[in-house]
Scaffold this motif. Structure first.
Motif, PDB file in Angstrom:
ATOM      1  N   GLN A  89       0.826  -1.196   0.000  1.00 36.05           N
ATOM      2  CA  GLN A  89       0.000   0.000   0.000  1.00 36.05           C
ATOM      3  C   GLN A  89       0.865   1.252   0.000  1.00 36.05           C
ATOM      4  O   GLN A  89       0.477   2.294   0.495  1.00 36.05           O
ATOM      5  CB  GLN A  89      -0.936  -0.006   1.211  1.00 36.05           C
ATOM      6  CG  GLN A  89      -1.924  -1.135   1.174  1.00 36.05           C
ATOM      7  CD  GLN A  89      -2.784  -1.185   2.423  1.00 36.05           C
ATOM      8  OE1 GLN A  89      -2.607  -0.407   3.353  1.00 36.05           O
ATOM      9  NE2 GLN A  89      -3.728  -2.112   2.442  1.00 36.05           N
ATOM     10  N   GLY A  90       2.075   1.129  -0.526  1.00 37.47           N
ATOM     11  CA  GLY A  90       2.935   2.287  -0.672  1.00 37.47           C
ATOM     12  C   GLY A  90       3.949   2.495   0.432  1.00 37.47           C
ATOM     13  O   GLY A  90       4.592   3.542   0.480  1.00 37.47           O
ATOM     14  N   ILE A  91       4.129   1.529   1.319  1.00 38.49           N
ATOM     15  CA  ILE A  91       5.140   1.656   2.368  1.00 38.49           C
ATOM     16  C   ILE A  91       6.120   0.505   2.226  1.00 38.49           C
ATOM     17  O   ILE A  91       5.735  -0.665   2.175  1.00 38.49           O
ATOM     18  CB  ILE A  91       4.520   1.672   3.779  1.00 38.49           C
ATOM     19  CG1 ILE A  91       3.630   2.908   3.933  1.00 38.49           C
ATOM     20  CG2 ILE A  91       5.614   1.647   4.843  1.00 38.49           C
ATOM     21  CD1 ILE A  91       2.957   3.035   5.273  1.00 38.49           C
ATOM     22  N   TYR A  92       7.396   0.866   2.129  1.00 41.75           N
ATOM     23  CA  TYR A  92       8.480  -0.108   1.990  1.00 41.75           C
ATOM     24  C   TYR A  92       9.477   0.109   3.110  1.00 41.75           C
ATOM     25  O   TYR A  92       9.771   1.247   3.468  1.00 41.75           O
ATOM     26  CB  TYR A  92       9.193   0.062   0.643  1.00 41.75           C
ATOM     27  CG  TYR A  92       8.291  -0.189  -0.538  1.00 41.75           C
ATOM     28  CD1 TYR A  92       8.203  -1.451  -1.103  1.00 41.75           C
ATOM     29  CD2 TYR A  92       7.526   0.837  -1.081  1.00 41.75           C
ATOM     30  CE1 TYR A  92       7.369  -1.690  -2.187  1.00 41.75           C
ATOM     31  CE2 TYR A  92       6.696   0.611  -2.164  1.00 41.75           C
ATOM     32  CZ  TYR A  92       6.622  -0.658  -2.714  1.00 41.75           C
ATOM     33  OH  TYR A  92       5.802  -0.892  -3.771  1.00 41.75           O
ATOM     34  N   VAL A  93      10.001  -0.976   3.647  1.00 38.72           N
ATOM     35  CA  VAL A  93      11.031  -0.899   4.678  1.00 38.72           C
ATOM     36  C   VAL A  93      12.272  -1.603   4.146  1.00 38.72           C
ATOM     37  O   VAL A  93      12.230  -2.784   3.800  1.00 38.72           O
ATOM     38  CB  VAL A  93      10.573  -1.546   6.003  1.00 38.72           C
ATOM     39  CG1 VAL A  93      11.698  -1.504   7.026  1.00 38.72           C
ATOM     40  CG2 VAL A  93       9.343  -0.841   6.538  1.00 38.72           C
ATOM     41  N   VAL A 175      11.174   9.620   2.989  1.00 41.26           N
ATOM     42  CA  VAL A 175      12.082   8.588   3.475  1.00 41.26           C
ATOM     43  C   VAL A 175      12.469   8.910   4.908  1.00 41.26           C
ATOM     44  O   VAL A 175      12.895  10.022   5.206  1.00 41.26           O
ATOM     45  CB  VAL A 175      13.346   8.481   2.588  1.00 41.26           C
ATOM     46  CG1 VAL A 175      14.276   7.408   3.119  1.00 41.26           C
ATOM     47  CG2 VAL A 175      12.971   8.197   1.147  1.00 41.26           C
ATOM     48  N   THR A 176      12.297   7.939   5.783  1.00 43.27           N
ATOM     49  CA  THR A 176      12.660   8.099   7.183  1.00 43.27           C
ATOM     50  C   THR A 176      13.655   7.014   7.553  1.00 43.27           C
ATOM     51  O   THR A 176      13.795   6.029   6.841  1.00 43.27           O
ATOM     52  CB  THR A 176      11.417   8.000   8.097  1.00 43.27           C
ATOM     53  OG1 THR A 176      10.815   6.722   7.930  1.00 43.27           O
ATOM     54  CG2 THR A 176      10.409   9.073   7.773  1.00 43.27           C
ATOM     55  N   PHE A 187      15.351   1.916   6.681  1.00 38.51           N
ATOM     56  CA  PHE A 187      14.860   3.082   5.959  1.00 38.51           C
ATOM     57  C   PHE A 187      13.423   2.789   5.544  1.00 38.51           C
ATOM     58  O   PHE A 187      13.160   1.790   4.887  1.00 38.51           O
ATOM     59  CB  PHE A 187      15.719   3.369   4.728  1.00 38.51           C
ATOM     60  CG  PHE A 187      17.128   3.737   5.068  1.00 38.51           C
ATOM     61  CD1 PHE A 187      17.475   5.042   5.373  1.00 38.51           C
ATOM     62  CD2 PHE A 187      18.117   2.763   5.103  1.00 38.51           C
ATOM     63  CE1 PHE A 187      18.772   5.375   5.706  1.00 38.51           C
ATOM     64  CE2 PHE A 187      19.425   3.095   5.428  1.00 38.51           C
ATOM     65  CZ  PHE A 187      19.744   4.395   5.727  1.00 38.51           C
ATOM     66  N   GLN A 188      12.520   3.656   5.961  1.00 38.22           N
ATOM     67  CA  GLN A 188      11.122   3.479   5.596  1.00 38.22           C
ATOM     68  C   GLN A 188      10.795   4.461   4.484  1.00 38.22           C
ATOM     69  O   GLN A 188      11.016   5.664   4.618  1.00 38.22           O
ATOM     70  CB  GLN A 188      10.203   3.723   6.793  1.00 38.22           C
ATOM     71  CG  GLN A 188       8.751   3.474   6.473  1.00 38.22           C
ATOM     72  CD  GLN A 188       7.872   3.542   7.692  1.00 38.22           C
ATOM     73  OE1 GLN A 188       8.332   3.423   8.819  1.00 38.22           O
ATOM     74  NE2 GLN A 188       6.593   3.737   7.476  1.00 38.22           N
ATOM     75  N   VAL A 189      10.263   3.934   3.394  1.00 37.08           N
ATOM     76  CA  VAL A 189       9.899   4.740   2.235  1.00 37.08           C
ATOM     77  C   VAL A 189       8.390   4.751   2.130  1.00 37.08           C
ATOM     78  O   VAL A 189       7.757   3.700   1.978  1.00 37.08           O
ATOM     79  CB  VAL A 189      10.526   4.160   0.940  1.00 37.08           C
ATOM     80  CG1 VAL A 189      10.111   4.989  -0.264  1.00 37.08           C
ATOM     81  CG2 VAL A 189      12.031   4.089   1.060  1.00 37.08           C
TER      82      VAL A 189
END
Length: 194
Positions: A89-93, A175-176, A187-189
Motif C-alpha cells: 500500500q505504498g510503504i516499503y522498509v 524517506v525516514t 529506511f522506511q519509504v
C-alpha cells in the motif's frame, strides 16, 4: 576497497563541514539535517540518471524498489539491502544490518556515548521524519524535538539519496530512518500518490 574508504571519509567530512559552517540557530532548527538531506537528494538524482540509462523500463513500483535495493545500493554501499518489506500500500522498509556509514561508529568505543541505546523501542520512539528532525513518541503521542543525535547526522544524506533516486524514477516519497542497534539501520519509504 580504496573507493569505499574515500566515500566514507568524504561523507564524514561533509557532515562535519555542514555542522562547522552552521551557526547555533541552524543546528537547533534542523537546517543542517535539511542541507545534508538535500545534498543526498541531488546526488541520488544524478546517480539514478546514470545507472538507469541502459536499463529497461520498470514495470511497477515494486520493481523500482527492487532496483534500489539491489543495483543502486550495491553500487553505492558495496552490498545489497538485507531485507525489503512492503505492505503493498505504498510503504516499503529497507533494512541494512551492517550499514556502512554507521559501521565505524559502532566499532569504536569513542562513539558509544552518542550511539542510540534502546531509544527507538516500541515503548518510546517510533521513527524519524527528515528534514524537520521531529521525533514522534508513539506511546504518549507527544512530539519532542531532539537537537543533537549524533547518528541522525549520518543518516540524513542517505535518506536524501533514496528520495532523490526515487524522484528521478517518477516516485514522490518520504524517506525516514530508524536505528535500533548499531550498525543496523532501517529506511522506511512512504510513497506519496500523485
Amino acid at each position: 576497497m580504496a573507493d569505499e574508504a574515500l566515500f566514507l571519509l568524504l561523507h564524514n567530512e561533509m557532515v562535519t563541514g555542514v555542522y562547522k559552517s552552521a551557526d547555533q540557530g541552524e543546528v537547533e532548527n534542523g537546517r543542517c539535517i535539511t542541507k545534508l538531506e538535500n545534498m543526498g537528494f541531488r546526488v541520488g538524482q544524478g546517480l539514478i540518471e546514470r545507472f538507469t540509462k541502459d536499463t529497461a523500463r520498470f514495470k511497477d513500483e515494486l520493481d523500482i524498489m527492487k532496483f534500489i535495493c539491489k543495483d543502486f545500493w550495491t553500487t553505492v554501499f558495496k552490498k545489497q539491502i538485507d531485507n525489503l518489506r512492503t505492505n503493498h500500500q505504498g510503504i516499503y522498509v529497507l533494512q541494512d544490518n551492517k550499514f556502512r556509514l554507521l559501521t565505524q561508529m559502532s566499532a569504536g568505543k569513542q562513539y558509544l556515548d552518542h550511539a542510540p541505546k534502546d531509544c527507538y523501542s516500541h515503548e518510546s520512539w517510533g521513527f524519524t521524519v527528515f528534514p524537520t528532525l521531529l521525533f514522534f513518541c508513539l506511546s504518549c503521542t507527544s512530539v519532542r524535538r531532539i537537537l543533537s543525535e549524533y547518528h541522525i547526522e549520518y543518516l540524513a544524506f542517505t535518506c536524501g539519496l533514496i528520495r532523490g533516486g526515487l524522484s528521478n524514477l517518477g516516485i514522490k516519497s518520504i524517506v525516514t530512518a530508524e536505528v535500533s542497534a548499531m550498525p543496523a539501520c532501517k529506511f522506511q519509504v512512504m510513497i506519496q500518490k500523485m
